[in-house]
Design a protein around this motif. Structure first.
Motif, short mmCIF file in Angstrom:
data_model
loop_
_atom_site.label_atom_id
_atom_site.label_comp_id
_atom_site.label_asym_id
_atom_site.label_seq_id
_atom_site.Cartn_x
_atom_site.Cartn_y
_atom_site.Cartn_z
N LEU A 74 -17.03 48.94 22.24
CA LEU A 74 -17.07 48.21 20.97
C LEU A 74 -16.38 46.86 21.08
O LEU A 74 -16.90 45.84 20.63
CB LEU A 74 -16.41 49.05 19.87
N TYR A 75 -15.20 46.86 21.69
CA TYR A 75 -14.42 45.61 21.80
C TYR A 75 -15.16 44.56 22.62
O TYR A 75 -14.94 43.37 22.46
CB TYR A 75 -13.06 45.87 22.45
N SER A 76 -16.03 45.02 23.55
CA SER A 76 -16.71 44.06 24.44
C SER A 76 -17.93 43.40 23.77
O SER A 76 -18.50 42.46 24.31
CB SER A 76 -17.15 44.76 25.73
N ASP A 232 -24.38 62.89 13.11
CA ASP A 232 -24.17 63.82 14.21
C ASP A 232 -24.91 63.25 15.43
O ASP A 232 -26.13 63.07 15.38
CB ASP A 232 -24.74 65.19 13.82
N LEU A 233 -24.18 62.99 16.51
CA LEU A 233 -24.83 62.40 17.69
C LEU A 233 -25.87 63.34 18.29
O LEU A 233 -26.72 62.91 19.08
CB LEU A 233 -23.78 62.03 18.74
N ASN A 234 -25.84 64.62 17.90
CA ASN A 234 -26.88 65.55 18.38
C ASN A 234 -28.24 65.26 17.76
O ASN A 234 -29.23 65.87 18.14
CB ASN A 234 -26.47 66.99 18.07
N SER A 235 -28.28 64.33 16.79
CA SER A 235 -29.58 63.95 16.22
C SER A 235 -30.33 62.97 17.13
O SER A 235 -31.49 62.66 16.91
CB SER A 235 -29.39 63.31 14.84
N VAL A 236 -29.62 62.48 18.16
CA VAL A 236 -30.21 61.49 19.08
C VAL A 236 -30.82 62.20 20.27
O VAL A 236 -30.26 63.18 20.78
CB VAL A 236 -29.13 60.49 19.55
N LYS A 237 -31.98 61.73 20.74
CA LYS A 237 -32.65 62.45 21.83
C LYS A 237 -31.91 62.28 23.16
O LYS A 237 -31.23 61.28 23.41
CB LYS A 237 -34.11 62.03 21.95
N SER A 239 -32.57 61.55 26.21
CA SER A 239 -32.75 60.44 27.16
C SER A 239 -31.88 59.23 26.83
O SER A 239 -31.68 58.36 27.67
CB SER A 239 -34.22 60.01 27.21
N GLU A 240 -31.34 59.17 25.61
CA GLU A 240 -30.51 58.02 25.21
C GLU A 240 -29.03 58.25 25.52
O GLU A 240 -28.22 57.35 25.28
CB GLU A 240 -30.63 57.79 23.69
N LEU A 241 -28.67 59.45 25.99
CA LEU A 241 -27.25 59.84 26.01
C LEU A 241 -26.77 60.26 27.40
O LEU A 241 -27.56 60.48 28.30
CB LEU A 241 -27.05 61.02 25.04
N SER A 285 -21.05 55.95 29.97
CA SER A 285 -21.26 54.60 29.41
C SER A 285 -22.39 54.50 28.38
O SER A 285 -22.27 53.77 27.42
CB SER A 285 -21.50 53.60 30.54
N SER A 286 -23.48 55.27 28.55
CA SER A 286 -24.58 55.09 27.59
C SER A 286 -24.21 55.62 26.20
O SER A 286 -24.51 54.99 25.19
CB SER A 286 -25.88 55.74 28.09
N THR A 287 -23.52 56.78 26.14
CA THR A 287 -23.15 57.32 24.82
C THR A 287 -22.11 56.43 24.15
O THR A 287 -22.22 56.10 22.97
CB THR A 287 -22.58 58.75 24.93
N SER A 288 -21.08 56.01 24.90
CA SER A 288 -20.03 55.19 24.28
C SER A 288 -20.60 53.86 23.81
O SER A 288 -20.24 53.36 22.75
CB SER A 288 -18.86 54.98 25.24
N MET A 289 -21.53 53.30 24.57
CA MET A 289 -22.14 52.03 24.14
C MET A 289 -23.04 52.25 22.91
O MET A 289 -23.07 51.41 22.01
CB MET A 289 -22.95 51.41 25.29
N LEU A 290 -23.73 53.39 22.85
CA LEU A 290 -24.57 53.66 21.68
C LEU A 290 -23.69 53.80 20.43
O LEU A 290 -24.00 53.23 19.37
CB LEU A 290 -25.41 54.93 21.88
N VAL A 291 -22.58 54.54 20.54
CA VAL A 291 -21.67 54.69 19.38
C VAL A 291 -21.15 53.32 18.96
O VAL A 291 -21.09 52.99 17.77
CB VAL A 291 -20.51 55.65 19.70
#
Length: 388
Positions: A74-76, A232-237, A239-241, A285-291
């Motif tokens: 987030l900070y980046s 809920d991040l479980n709503s995301v498919k 391949s994104e996580l 990295s992909s989950t933290s960047m998505l959040v």
């Protein structure tokens, strides 16, 4: 002001932040650090809070977790053309018991919302939504919750609260403040027929994944009416996580979840947002960047809020009246934003929850349906809930 529950952002994140470009979010927001303590909240409109609580996860195995990777991501990021001040207030650690954590979160949210600051909660298990809801006990007579989730999370309210059954507790625990509960992105095969029937019986709203993916704009009116949004991040498919986060090959994609978050931000009514079920892993990295991007889009939305729901001045709106099955339906369209509302009539003979005409956010399509003699579903459910 009592923010004793909050521990500062870790030194590792602050060290990482030091190396960032001066234009990044990490350099623009107020941060709770060991060195400087909790920042002054004067002028702050959005506050980020981590909650390190996951003991009510049905799959809890004693693991700890932290939110450093989300903060680094987030900070980046670079802020948009924003005029809102954001603070990161650090984390609420696990209490002695889960109830202690709930109390700390509830108290913190109540203080922030009273100060007109929108808390953005990044959490472990989604049952924390219950504490978020209870924070409104002294703030609002009726509360609307939107849950972006593949499941309804109604569960068995007789059993102890878990991350897949917290909504049952919200419905049945006193004081009864819940007016509407809507689920966005649910997937039928993850929900029992009993739960689906109960959602219908209570006149709650539910939008299937297919509906949302086909037309993301259906989410906007329901967000416009929400006080609390829980993602809920479980709503995301999958391949994104990251690997530990993957639940289902089907779900919302990154673009859709960010668009939904932006709709939540644009809503004048949304006063708290929670993002839950984060599970860090080595390939995180992909989950933290998505959040981080979900939070970015929410802040972006808040920056573009427009006050267009004051209907005391006739020059602000157009009014349309249609007749459907001998029922007069009254629609309003904001001239400023082109957003639509429909009037829920006040039924004086029924002891209803609304003491006056209430306007329900809707879409242009609802007006077109009414012109074709079709009753808009949102209007019908809201009317039935008033009669219960």
């Amino acid at each position: 002001m009592n923010f004793n529950f909050l521990s500062p952002v870790s030194d590792a994140v602050l060290a990482h932040s030091e190396l960032l470009s001066p234009q990044t979010l990490g350099k623009k927001i107020k941060i709770h650090s060991k060195q400087h303590g909790v920042p002054e909240l004067e002028g702050v409109q959005i506050a980020i809070i981590g909650v390190l609580e996951n003991r009510s996860d049905v799959n809890y195995m004693g693991e700890e977790f932290h939110l450093d990777e989300i903060r680094k991501s987030l900070y980046s990021l670079f802020p948009g053309n924003w005029h809102k001040t954001v603070a990161d207030l650090g984390d609420i650690n696990k209490g002695e018991s889960v109830e202690d954590t709930y109390f700390a979160l509830k108290t913190t949210i109540t203080i922030l919302v009273q100060k007109k600051i929108i808390p953005v909660i990044i959490g472990g298990s989604q049952d924390l939504t219950y504490a978020n809801y209870r924070a409104y006990d002294d703030l609002a007579p009726m509360v609307n919750i939107v849950n972006v989730d593949c499941k309804f999370d109604l569960g068995d309210s007789e059993k102890p609260i878990k991350n897949d059954s917290f909504v049952g507790k919200i419905i049945l625990d006193q004081p009864y403040n819940l007016f509407n509960y809507a689920t966005v992105g649910y997937q039928t095969y993850f929900n029992s027929q009993e739960e689906i029937d109960l959602m219908d019986k209570l006149y709650f709203e539910s939008y299937r994944l297919g509906q949302v993916s086909q037309d993301i704009t259906i989410v906007e009116p329901v967000m416009r009416d929400a006080n609390i949004v829980s993602i809920d991040l479980n709503s995301v498919k999958a391949s994104e996580l990251s690997s530990r986060q993957r639940i289902s090959p089907n779900g919302l994609d990154g673009k859709e979840i960010c668009a939904i978050s932006r709709y939540a931000g644009i809503s004048n009514k949304v006063s708290s947002l929670g993002i839950y079920e984060y599970k860090p892993s080595k390939d995180d990295s992909s989950t933290s960047m998505l959040v981080a991007q979900i939070i970015w889009y929410f802040i972006e939305g808040v920056n573009f809020r427009v006050k267009d729901d004051d209907f005391s001045n006739e020059s602000n709106y157009q009014k349309f009246i249609t007749l459907v099955e001998e029922q007069e339906l009254v629609f309003y369209k904001s001239i400023k934003t082109q957003r639509w509302w429909i009037e829920i009539p006040f039924l004086s003979e029924i002891n209803n929850k609304l003491k006056r005409h209430t306007l329900l956010p809707c879409m242009h399509k609802d007006y077109l349906d009414a012109c074709d003699n079709k009753v808009p579903e949102r209007w019908y459910k809201a009317l039935q809930k008033n009669c219960v």
